[in-house]
Design an enzyme around this catalytic site. Structure first.
Site, PDB file in Angstrom:
ATOM      1  N   ASP A  42      15.877   7.608   5.434  1.00 49.36           N
ATOM      2  CA  ASP A  42      14.548   7.604   4.574  1.00 49.36           C
ATOM      3  C   ASP A  42      14.587   7.198   3.170  1.00 49.36           C
ATOM      4  OD1 ASP A  42      13.439   8.471   6.952  1.00 49.36           O
ATOM      5  OD2 ASP A  42      13.310  10.504   6.410  1.00 49.36           O
ATOM      6  N   GLN A  53     -10.814   1.096   1.689  1.00 50.74           N
ATOM      7  CA  GLN A  53     -11.075   0.278   0.560  1.00 50.74           C
ATOM      8  C   GLN A  53     -10.126  -0.571  -0.077  1.00 50.74           C
ATOM      9  OE1 GLN A  53     -11.648   3.603   0.757  1.00 50.74           O
ATOM     10  NE2 GLN A  53     -11.502   4.401  -1.031  1.00 50.74           N
ATOM     11  N   HIS A  99       1.226 -40.468  19.880  1.00 47.34           N
ATOM     12  CA  HIS A  99       2.977 -40.004  19.666  1.00 47.34           C
ATOM     13  C   HIS A  99       3.636 -40.990  19.851  1.00 47.34           C
ATOM     14  CE1 HIS A  99       0.658 -36.390  19.575  1.00 47.34           C
ATOM     15  NE2 HIS A  99       1.671 -35.637  18.951  1.00 47.34           N
ATOM     16  N   TYR A 110       0.915  -1.216   0.020  1.00 48.04           N
ATOM     17  CA  TYR A 110       0.045  -0.121   0.158  1.00 48.04           C
ATOM     18  C   TYR A 110       0.804   1.170  -0.048  1.00 48.04           C
ATOM     19  CZ  TYR A 110      -3.437   3.543   0.990  1.00 48.04           C
ATOM     20  OH  TYR A 110      -4.266   4.634   0.848  1.00 48.04           O
ATOM     21  N   GLU A 117      11.243   4.987  16.706  1.00 45.49           N
ATOM     22  CA  GLU A 117      11.123   4.540  15.506  1.00 45.49           C
ATOM     23  C   GLU A 117      12.689   4.999  14.871  1.00 45.49           C
ATOM     24  OE1 GLU A 117       8.850   6.802  12.682  1.00 45.49           O
ATOM     25  OE2 GLU A 117       8.883   5.177  11.039  1.00 45.49           O
ATOM     26  N   HIS A 118      12.964   6.366  14.897  1.00 48.30           N
ATOM     27  CA  HIS A 118      14.350   6.855  14.118  1.00 48.30           C
ATOM     28  C   HIS A 118      14.953   7.219  15.662  1.00 48.30           C
ATOM     29  CE1 HIS A 118      11.545   7.536  10.990  1.00 48.30           C
ATOM     30  NE2 HIS A 118      12.369   6.824  10.387  1.00 48.30           N
ATOM     31  N   SER A 157       4.608   8.893  12.700  1.00 47.22           N
ATOM     32  CA  SER A 157       6.082   8.786  12.630  1.00 47.22           C
ATOM     33  C   SER A 157       6.984   9.566  13.821  1.00 47.22           C
ATOM     34  CB  SER A 157       6.502   9.500  11.339  1.00 47.22           C
ATOM     35  OG  SER A 157       8.082   8.923  11.178  1.00 47.22           O
ATOM     36  N   GLU A 160       3.929 -37.363  28.667  1.00 44.45           N
ATOM     37  CA  GLU A 160       2.923 -36.146  28.283  1.00 44.45           C
ATOM     38  C   GLU A 160       1.549 -36.978  27.977  1.00 44.45           C
ATOM     39  OE1 GLU A 160       3.983 -33.479  25.383  1.00 44.45           O
ATOM     40  OE2 GLU A 160       5.236 -32.320  26.556  1.00 44.45           O
ATOM     41  N   GLN A 169      11.889  15.462  10.581  1.00 38.32           N
ATOM     42  CA  GLN A 169      10.774  14.595  11.003  1.00 38.32           C
ATOM     43  C   GLN A 169       9.413  15.288  11.280  1.00 38.32           C
ATOM     44  OE1 GLN A 169      10.866  11.205  11.334  1.00 38.32           O
ATOM     45  NE2 GLN A 169       8.631  11.551  11.707  1.00 38.32           N
ATOM     46  N   HIS A 201       6.904  15.623   8.684  1.00 42.45           N
ATOM     47  CA  HIS A 201       5.936  14.441   8.109  1.00 42.45           C
ATOM     48  C   HIS A 201       4.718  14.747   8.396  1.00 42.45           C
ATOM     49  CE1 HIS A 201       8.320  11.549   6.345  1.00 42.45           C
ATOM     50  NE2 HIS A 201       9.150  11.462   7.110  1.00 42.45           N
ATOM     51  N   ASN A 255      -2.701   6.513   6.999  1.00 48.63           N
ATOM     52  CA  ASN A 255      -3.238   7.393   8.120  1.00 48.63           C
ATOM     53  C   ASN A 255      -4.061   6.250   9.023  1.00 48.63           C
ATOM     54  OD1 ASN A 255      -5.731   6.210   6.880  1.00 48.63           O
ATOM     55  ND2 ASN A 255      -6.087   8.374   5.787  1.00 48.63           N
TER      56      ASN A 255
END
Lengths: 429, 429
Positions: free
Chosen positions: A356, A186, A415, A124, A322-323, A233, A410, A255, A258, A209
């Site tokens: 990036d 969608q 088995h 995506y 994250e960074h 981010s 067991e 940053q 963003h 988003n």
């Protein structure tokens, strides 16, 4: 940016909590869209594309013509830059393809794991203010290296019904041709359940988003795998007196631009640096086209003075950014103490934007503290490791009695029996 | 077992759908327990332990004394068998710890990934009819090899308030000492959110019934990571005329005895084998203590005749079995065509129970078709791979102009500026 001097240690956890996002009715709204795409397929896609993106593409699939046209629309200089990034990303991500050894754990018992690509994956690429062709590289290259057979890409079209030539150019460059003009919830629903035009996949990758994020979470409940949970981010910078305040400010701003929900954190053991960086931010932000966005992000952001660089690292490990930029001459030493982070940038010249786009590392990374347990996207993300074992007659003779004992303890006699019959067969021969 | 001869290819998808489980009210019931544990902590744990397990342990944490006592309660022979399994599992899982190379993608730009253990992990070992100490090995050994700092184990106590000595013995053997007497949904909630007695963890591992599975799914929405989604255990066996029908029947039964919701599938290109295996099952099942469970599982199960071994492999790839046994002299050849499976067993002497206990491979594997996109548990499951990059002055000179162009094309001028300032700085020096 809020400034905090020497916060008490028992406040650190609270300081590391991300700004809250209003998610009222989010799940319900997203669930409705997913359900409708599941039942009405392409018809629902067109309905929601019209409703949210104000466009109904004639064909959901991008044509071969549209793809070919894009090649002429990208300036040569930019093509070269895209290709440089591509080469670095390919080099680094192909180094992740490691064949593991066959281990003979017992004489006659061989075990190994084999990398097998996930057959069908969906990427995506969000729309919005700019075409994120860099994310096409970051997801498409490892998918190709892993050897995924069916790789589809969904991205929302512009109001003209077209996909940005930058995205199309980049996609075809790395061999992606199944591209669909659909965005948002969608798109995720289409890839999860399939429609007449859009094939169902087994794993969905990519940023988005809060609607896209929620949609990925919801389809996961039906067994569709996703790259990782996501949030806004963020960057955390540890800087000391060796850091250039101009660079620190620029990195914080890169940053902050963003999105208004981004968070940037600066930690330092040097009080003077806090003021210097603040002044630089005020100066640099004036020149940014995305100034308003950056200003909002700075509202959520913190500069924190701590007593030592070691304390900065400890705080950062709680935040799990994250960074993480370590802008200090001690960066190599400090990097050994990092236990929670997505991607780490060492030294004055390792800016986040380098990673990036073009160092070669992946920019799809765990946000929101998920770096405590998740890794960023890599070639591994597009593979399964299937385990194999081959036990021969010698092997079952050696290991059989052990298995019989364990299975019996067991209370799993079936088995045990599977082994006993084989041992008996070998004795009888 | 239902027998199907040469099913039409367009029916294969339907045949691969797992038997449905009634999940009415499951989510609501599980959510209630989780919410209560979140707010009332230990008090809620005691309440639900009393309600569901009919026991209220004095201390939730297993004492050092109880652990030491267990050592005397396990027969020496069984200790040896556990140790053999442990050694094989350790050998195979330590081979998965691979240090990746540092890649210089551009002169002056170094990138690498580092394995860093997930700091806090929780292992769930179900209770029920037998103490699953083998799962303690399968989860505990890779957690230890990865280097996780805090490893806790939750398992429901018996009606006497005690945990099986087999579980305690195995846990201490591999160095696990933080053991808590709590099972079911309440155990998962405790590990996800923490209580006065039980510490919060970042990732939760382990099998369980549908309540445990649903609880893991629900806490995942709050960012707690889990090993994988789960469903009932299953095996698919591809067998041809070279297969010993006695062995095939025993392998099907060893899976069927797991639970009434288990599914076992046999695929073959040899019609005679179907009858032979059926007869063997009828004979062997009479001797199983868990006959009633196995009979119920066989009700969900299929023997399918296909036209060739290649068709068997194609069907198996659609089914994506947790365990796949290829009982054929062509096993090595066919194994190369397997694209969806958790763990694969090659040849007449590679029974599933060998891998369940002692070959060295992991037995925590993707069920319910999740093998299409998930791998089984391995040492990787307890690690994150953090990426690092170090760009020096040379590096930013080489790569900077590329990054500037790419950032500008994505309208992220702040990103560009972080590079431009550095390039300017180097020119000015």
């Amino acid at each position: 940016m809020k400034t905090i001097y020497y916060p008490e240690k028992n406040n650190w956890d609270t300081l590391c909590i991300r700004p809250e996002i209003d998610k009222t009715n989010l799940e319900e709204a997203v669930k409705d869209i997913i359900d409708r795409v599941r039942s009405e397929k392409d018809k629902a896609i067109r309905y929601f594309s019209d409703k949210f993106d104000r466009v109904i593409p004639c064909n959901l699939k991008v044509s071969q013509n549209e793809i070919m046209e894009s090649i002429g629309l990208v300036p040569e200089e930019l093509k070269k830059a895209i290709n440089t990034a591509r080469t670095n990303i390919e080099n680094f991500h192909s180094s992740q393809l490691i064949t593991e050894p066959v281990i003979e754990t017992t004489e006659g018992v061989k075990c190994w794991r084999k990398n097998v690509p996930i057959e069908k994956v969906g990427l995506y690429i969000p729309g919005g203010s700019a075409p994120l062709f860099s994310t096409v590289l970051m997801l498409g290259i490892p998918a190709k290296l892993a050897g995924c057979k069916e790789i589809i890409l969904c991205t929302p079209p512009g109001k003209d019904g077209k996909v940005s030539p930058l995205i199309l150019y980049t996609a075809q460059l790395i061999g992606l041709t199944e591209i669909f003009k659909v965005g948002g919830t969608q798109a995720i629903a289409a890839m999860a359940y399939g429609t007449e035009s859009i094939p169902k996949v087994y794993k969905i990758f990519g940023p988005g988003n809060q609607y896209v994020t929620k949609a990925k979470e919801l389809v996961q409940r039906d067994g569709i795998s996703i790259d990782m949970p996501a949030g806004p981010s963020e960057v955390l910078i540890i800087a000391d007196e060796s850091a250039n305040p101009e660079f620190v400010a620029a990195d914080l701003l890169s940053q902050a631009e963003h999105g208004p929900d981004s968070q940037v954190i600066m930690l330092t053991d040097n009080q003077a640096l806090i003021e210097k960086v603040k002044k630089e931010i005020e100066k640099q932000i004036e020149l940014l086209p995305r100034k308003e966005i950056a200003l909002k992000a700075l509202d959520n952001s913190l500069q924190i003075l701590l007593t030592s660089l070691d304390e900065c690292v400890r705080f950062s490990n709680i935040y799990a950014p994250e960074h993480l930029i370590i802008n200090s001459s001690y960066a190599p030493l400090l990097s050994g103490k990092i236990i929670n982070a997505g991607s780490v940038f060492l030294g004055n010249f390792s800016c986040e934007s380098a990673g990036d786009y073009a160092t070669g590392t992946n920019h799809t990374l765990p946000t929101n503290g998920f770096a405590k347990s998740y890794s960023g996207v890599s070639t591994d993300s597009f593979l399964k490791k299937i385990s194999f074992q081959e036990v021969n007659q010698e092997g079952i003779k050696n290991l059989g009695p052990t298995i019989e004992l364990l299975a019996e303890a067991e209370s799993l006699n079936g088995h045990k029996n599977a082994v006993s019959l084989r041992l008996k067969n070998l004795r009888d021969v």
